[in-house]
Design a protein around this motif. Structure first.
Motif, PDB file in Angstrom:
ATOM      1  N   THR A  12       8.962  -3.634   3.023  1.00  0.00           N
ATOM      2  CA  THR A  12       9.771  -2.960   4.034  1.00  0.00           C
ATOM      3  C   THR A  12      10.148  -1.558   3.576  1.00  0.00           C
ATOM      4  O   THR A  12      10.088  -0.598   4.349  1.00  0.00           O
ATOM      5  CB  THR A  12      11.050  -3.776   4.311  1.00  0.00           C
ATOM      6  OG1 THR A  12      10.707  -5.140   4.395  1.00  0.00           O
ATOM      7  CG2 THR A  12      11.711  -3.324   5.577  1.00  0.00           C
ATOM      8  N   ILE A  13      10.535  -1.440   2.290  1.00  0.00           N
ATOM      9  CA  ILE A  13      10.890  -0.124   1.768  1.00  0.00           C
ATOM     10  C   ILE A  13       9.692   0.814   1.855  1.00  0.00           C
ATOM     11  O   ILE A  13       9.819   1.981   2.255  1.00  0.00           O
ATOM     12  CB  ILE A  13      11.397  -0.251   0.325  1.00  0.00           C
ATOM     13  CG1 ILE A  13      12.729  -0.971   0.294  1.00  0.00           C
ATOM     14  CG2 ILE A  13      11.541   1.116  -0.319  1.00  0.00           C
ATOM     15  CD1 ILE A  13      13.226  -1.273  -1.088  1.00  0.00           C
ATOM     16  N   ALA A  14       8.495   0.295   1.513  1.00  0.00           N
ATOM     17  CA  ALA A  14       7.291   1.129   1.562  1.00  0.00           C
ATOM     18  C   ALA A  14       7.032   1.618   2.977  1.00  0.00           C
ATOM     19  O   ALA A  14       6.723   2.797   3.195  1.00  0.00           O
ATOM     20  CB  ALA A  14       6.094   0.341   1.039  1.00  0.00           C
ATOM     21  N   LEU A  38       0.694  -5.704   5.602  1.00  0.00           N
ATOM     22  CA  LEU A  38       1.341  -4.537   4.987  1.00  0.00           C
ATOM     23  C   LEU A  38       0.345  -3.399   4.853  1.00  0.00           C
ATOM     24  O   LEU A  38       0.642  -2.244   5.207  1.00  0.00           O
ATOM     25  CB  LEU A  38       1.904  -4.917   3.613  1.00  0.00           C
ATOM     26  CG  LEU A  38       2.326  -3.746   2.732  1.00  0.00           C
ATOM     27  CD1 LEU A  38       3.525  -3.048   3.326  1.00  0.00           C
ATOM     28  CD2 LEU A  38       2.621  -4.189   1.326  1.00  0.00           C
ATOM     29  N   SER A  39      -0.857  -3.737   4.384  1.00  0.00           N
ATOM     30  CA  SER A  39      -1.873  -2.718   4.167  1.00  0.00           C
ATOM     31  C   SER A  39      -2.248  -2.027   5.472  1.00  0.00           C
ATOM     32  O   SER A  39      -2.309  -0.801   5.549  1.00  0.00           O
ATOM     33  CB  SER A  39      -3.083  -3.371   3.519  1.00  0.00           C
ATOM     34  OG  SER A  39      -4.199  -2.567   3.650  1.00  0.00           O
ATOM     35  N   VAL A  50       5.212   0.538  -3.378  1.00  0.00           N
ATOM     36  CA  VAL A  50       3.897  -0.101  -3.449  1.00  0.00           C
ATOM     37  C   VAL A  50       3.614  -0.551  -4.881  1.00  0.00           C
ATOM     38  O   VAL A  50       3.008  -1.614  -5.100  1.00  0.00           O
ATOM     39  CB  VAL A  50       2.822   0.865  -2.922  1.00  0.00           C
ATOM     40  CG1 VAL A  50       1.442   0.351  -3.231  1.00  0.00           C
ATOM     41  CG2 VAL A  50       2.977   1.028  -1.429  1.00  0.00           C
ATOM     42  N   ALA A  51       4.085   0.225  -5.879  1.00  0.00           N
ATOM     43  CA  ALA A  51       3.906  -0.182  -7.278  1.00  0.00           C
ATOM     44  C   ALA A  51       4.646  -1.493  -7.553  1.00  0.00           C
ATOM     45  O   ALA A  51       4.123  -2.380  -8.239  1.00  0.00           O
ATOM     46  CB  ALA A  51       4.387   0.915  -8.212  1.00  0.00           C
ATOM     47  N   VAL A  52       5.857  -1.629  -7.003  1.00  0.00           N
ATOM     48  CA  VAL A  52       6.603  -2.886  -7.170  1.00  0.00           C
ATOM     49  C   VAL A  52       5.842  -4.036  -6.501  1.00  0.00           C
ATOM     50  O   VAL A  52       5.773  -5.148  -7.031  1.00  0.00           O
ATOM     51  CB  VAL A  52       8.027  -2.741  -6.603  1.00  0.00           C
ATOM     52  CG1 VAL A  52       8.721  -4.079  -6.547  1.00  0.00           C
ATOM     53  CG2 VAL A  52       8.822  -1.796  -7.466  1.00  0.00           C
ATOM     54  N   CYS A  53       5.237  -3.762  -5.332  1.00  0.00           N
ATOM     55  CA  CYS A  53       4.417  -4.776  -4.665  1.00  0.00           C
ATOM     56  C   CYS A  53       3.278  -5.207  -5.577  1.00  0.00           C
ATOM     57  O   CYS A  53       2.993  -6.407  -5.702  1.00  0.00           O
ATOM     58  CB  CYS A  53       3.845  -4.234  -3.357  1.00  0.00           C
ATOM     59  SG  CYS A  53       5.015  -4.130  -2.035  1.00  0.00           S
ATOM     60  N   PHE A  54       2.609  -4.234  -6.221  1.00  0.00           N
ATOM     61  CA  PHE A  54       1.510  -4.569  -7.133  1.00  0.00           C
ATOM     62  C   PHE A  54       2.009  -5.450  -8.262  1.00  0.00           C
ATOM     63  O   PHE A  54       1.354  -6.417  -8.647  1.00  0.00           O
ATOM     64  CB  PHE A  54       0.904  -3.297  -7.727  1.00  0.00           C
ATOM     65  CG  PHE A  54       0.084  -2.498  -6.772  1.00  0.00           C
ATOM     66  CD1 PHE A  54      -0.264  -3.014  -5.539  1.00  0.00           C
ATOM     67  CD2 PHE A  54      -0.348  -1.225  -7.092  1.00  0.00           C
ATOM     68  CE1 PHE A  54      -1.013  -2.281  -4.662  1.00  0.00           C
ATOM     69  CE2 PHE A  54      -1.100  -0.493  -6.221  1.00  0.00           C
ATOM     70  CZ  PHE A  54      -1.434  -1.016  -5.010  1.00  0.00           C
ATOM     71  N   TYR A  55       3.172  -5.091  -8.797  1.00  0.00           N
ATOM     72  CA  TYR A  55       3.732  -5.875  -9.900  1.00  0.00           C
ATOM     73  C   TYR A  55       3.988  -7.313  -9.462  1.00  0.00           C
ATOM     74  O   TYR A  55       3.687  -8.263 -10.188  1.00  0.00           O
ATOM     75  CB  TYR A  55       5.029  -5.213 -10.366  1.00  0.00           C
ATOM     76  CG  TYR A  55       5.654  -5.877 -11.559  1.00  0.00           C
ATOM     77  CD1 TYR A  55       5.096  -5.744 -12.815  1.00  0.00           C
ATOM     78  CD2 TYR A  55       6.801  -6.655 -11.439  1.00  0.00           C
ATOM     79  CE1 TYR A  55       5.646  -6.360 -13.912  1.00  0.00           C
ATOM     80  CE2 TYR A  55       7.361  -7.274 -12.523  1.00  0.00           C
ATOM     81  CZ  TYR A  55       6.786  -7.114 -13.766  1.00  0.00           C
ATOM     82  OH  TYR A  55       7.330  -7.738 -14.841  1.00  0.00           O
ATOM     83  N   LEU A  56       4.520  -7.475  -8.246  1.00  0.00           N
ATOM     84  CA  LEU A  56       4.803  -8.828  -7.753  1.00  0.00           C
ATOM     85  C   LEU A  56       3.538  -9.579  -7.400  1.00  0.00           C
ATOM     86  O   LEU A  56       3.522 -10.807  -7.366  1.00  0.00           O
ATOM     87  CB  LEU A  56       5.721  -8.755  -6.529  1.00  0.00           C
ATOM     88  CG  LEU A  56       7.112  -8.222  -6.815  1.00  0.00           C
ATOM     89  CD1 LEU A  56       7.869  -8.031  -5.524  1.00  0.00           C
ATOM     90  CD2 LEU A  56       7.852  -9.174  -7.713  1.00  0.00           C
ATOM     91  N   MET A  57       2.433  -8.852  -7.132  1.00  0.00           N
ATOM     92  CA  MET A  57       1.163  -9.516  -6.844  1.00  0.00           C
ATOM     93  C   MET A  57       0.418  -9.872  -8.117  1.00  0.00           C
ATOM     94  O   MET A  57      -0.723 -10.333  -8.060  1.00  0.00           O
ATOM     95  CB  MET A  57       0.292  -8.613  -5.974  1.00  0.00           C
ATOM     96  CG  MET A  57       0.642  -8.652  -4.506  1.00  0.00           C
ATOM     97  SD  MET A  57      -0.603  -7.840  -3.512  1.00  0.00           S
ATOM     98  CE  MET A  57       0.012  -6.186  -3.454  1.00  0.00           C
ATOM     99  N   GLY A  58       1.026  -9.615  -9.277  1.00  0.00           N
ATOM    100  CA  GLY A  58       0.375  -9.993 -10.527  1.00  0.00           C
ATOM    101  C   GLY A  58      -0.611  -8.969 -11.033  1.00  0.00           C
ATOM    102  O   GLY A  58      -1.597  -9.319 -11.655  1.00  0.00           O
ATOM    103  N   ALA A  59      -0.362  -7.688 -10.755  1.00  0.00           N
ATOM    104  CA  ALA A  59      -1.229  -6.628 -11.270  1.00  0.00           C
ATOM    105  C   ALA A  59      -0.369  -5.553 -11.919  1.00  0.00           C
ATOM    106  O   ALA A  59      -0.257  -4.449 -11.394  1.00  0.00           O
ATOM    107  CB  ALA A  59      -2.081  -6.034 -10.155  1.00  0.00           C
TER     108      ALA A  59
END
Lengths: 175, 102
Positions: free
Chosen positions: A16-18, B12-13, A45-54
């Motif tokens: 949502t923030i993104a 989202l994407s 988006v970086a936080v999203c990546f972190y939560l997706m395991g990357a």
């Protein structure tokens, strides 16, 4: 569906923030404020990546996008001169309210990240699904070696073209 | 395997991509168009990372790194062209570029 204090809920918050920050980028009038929101969008988006395991991709996003590309943008804006673009259409400076939006969203992301790192349950859950940098490196310098070479050529081409295009005509920079 | 369903990542994407696309089409300031382009490339990165995390493969992250390289090169060239445009036309409005001479 689970509560907000799960990986899923935290992902939705960051997403949502993104989206909000990206909307503010696209609809913004003032260049520098739009850049601030762009930084927030990239960090979310970086936080999203972190939560997706990357976590490796998240680090790259922060370092390369938010660190390098955004600095390039800021330098370009400084070269353009702020008075010339759409800044004069923007409302007069209202003190706090101009930067309080990005700072609020950034603080929200920081709280989220500290929460994930501090919560041992969530950290354990995340560790189970991580694709770490070792796997990425093994693939990158194995089957994808040619792609790495080509992208280095692309960066070199970008460097040469950037140097050539930005050169003033008085110093031999004719197109 | 992962907690986050792939469909939500793709939603989202695509939302981010649409926002960036609308920005590129609607804005007249070239600098804002470049920023929207960044948002679009970022959205593509989200899709790659999401797919890579669902299948637990590193390929998604590698594609993201290649997109990152592309974005860096594209921004370098784009901003240099914008500096050129600002010098020659004294504006960043894309409409002044509608007439080309060979």
């Amino acid at each position: 569906m689970s509560s907000l204090a799960s990986i899923e809920g935290l992902f939705y918050l960051a997403a949502t923030i993104a989206i909000v920050a990206s909307l503010k980028v696209v609809t913004g009038k003032n260049t520098v404020h739009a850049l601030l929101y762009l930084v927030i969008s990239l960090l979310a988006v970086a936080v999203c990546f972190y939560l997706m395991g990357a976590p490796f991709a998240a680090g790259l996003e922060v370092i390369v996008y938010a660190g390098a590309i955004l600095v390039l943008f800021v330098f370009a804006v400084m070269m353009f001169g702020l008075g010339i673009d759409e800044t004069h259409n923007a409302p007069q400076s209202r003190g706090l309210s101009l930067w309080v939006g990005p700072v609020f969203l950034g603080l929200l992301l920081l709280i989220e990240l500290i929460f994930v790192i501090g919560n041992s349950d969530l950290s354990l859950q995340l560790n189970n699904q991580i694709v770490d940098s070792k796997q990425v490196g093994m693939l990158l310098y194995g089957p994808y070696l040619l792609a790495v070479e080509i992208s280095s050529f692309l960066l070199l081409a970008g460097l040469v073209a950037g140097y050539h295009y930005a050169k003033p005509e008085s110093r031999g920079g004719r197109l | 395997m992962t907690e986050i369903p792939l469909t939500h990542v793709l939603i989202l994407s695509s939302l981010l991509f649409i926002i960036g696309f609308v920005g590129v089409v609607v804005r007249k300031n070239t600098l804002f168009m470049l920023m929207s382009l960044e948002v679009m490339l970022n959205a593509v990165g989200v899709a790659f990372i999401g797919a890579g995390s669902v299948w637990q493969e590193a390929d998604g992250q590698i594609m993201f790194m290649l997109v990152l390289t592309l974005a860096a090169a594209e921004i370098a060239v784009g901003l240099a062209l914008l500096i050129r445009m600002q010098r020659r036309y004294r504006t960043l409005n894309i409409d002044v570029l509608n007439q080309m001479k060979g």
